[in-house]
Design a protein around this motif. Sequence first.
Motif, PDB file in Angstrom:
ATOM      1  N   VAL A  24       0.837  -1.200   0.000  1.00  0.00           N
ATOM      2  CA  VAL A  24       0.000   0.000   0.000  1.00  0.00           C
ATOM      3  C   VAL A  24       0.874   1.252   0.000  1.00  0.00           C
ATOM      4  N   ARG A  78      -6.770   5.820   6.765  1.00  0.00           N
ATOM      5  CA  ARG A  78      -8.187   5.607   6.486  1.00  0.00           C
ATOM      6  C   ARG A  78      -8.382   4.536   5.431  1.00  0.00           C
ATOM      7  N   TYR A  79      -7.532   4.550   4.389  1.00  0.00           N
ATOM      8  CA  TYR A  79      -7.599   3.542   3.330  1.00  0.00           C
ATOM      9  C   TYR A  79      -7.369   2.136   3.898  1.00  0.00           C
ATOM     10  N   ARG A  82      -7.824   1.158   6.954  1.00  0.00           N
ATOM     11  CA  ARG A  82      -8.925   0.797   7.844  1.00  0.00           C
ATOM     12  C   ARG A  82     -10.176   0.406   7.068  1.00  0.00           C
ATOM     13  N   ILE A  83     -10.501   1.128   6.021  1.00  0.00           N
ATOM     14  CA  ILE A  83     -11.723   0.856   5.263  1.00  0.00           C
ATOM     15  C   ILE A  83     -11.568  -0.357   4.361  1.00  0.00           C
ATOM     16  N   LYS A  84     -10.495  -0.406   3.599  1.00  0.00           N
ATOM     17  CA  LYS A  84     -10.326  -1.470   2.596  1.00  0.00           C
ATOM     18  C   LYS A  84      -9.963  -2.810   3.224  1.00  0.00           C
ATOM     19  N   TYR A  85      -9.043  -2.792   4.201  1.00  0.00           N
ATOM     20  CA  TYR A  85      -8.526  -4.047   4.743  1.00  0.00           C
ATOM     21  C   TYR A  85      -8.883  -4.286   6.209  1.00  0.00           C
ATOM     22  N   ARG A  86      -9.629  -3.346   6.822  1.00  0.00           N
ATOM     23  CA  ARG A  86      -9.988  -3.442   8.238  1.00  0.00           C
ATOM     24  C   ARG A  86      -8.745  -3.633   9.103  1.00  0.00           C
TER      25      ARG A  86
END
Length: 54
Positions: free
Chosen positions: A8, A26-27, A29-33
């Motif tokens: 990433v 944020r990416y 957290r949202i995409k891969y938790r």
Amino acid sequence: MSDLITTVLQDARDKGKLSRTDVVLRYLRIKYRLKVSEFVLKKRIDQLLSGSKL
């Protein structure tokens, strides 16, 4: 072998978004938790920019 965070970060570096740590966090957290602290992410970015292995 590269891990998810390194992949990433390399993509963000290619797009010129590496300085936006809040967006990268944020990416992740949202995409891969995946929850990573800002300190750890900055440390990984510094290692990536210095050219050392992560």
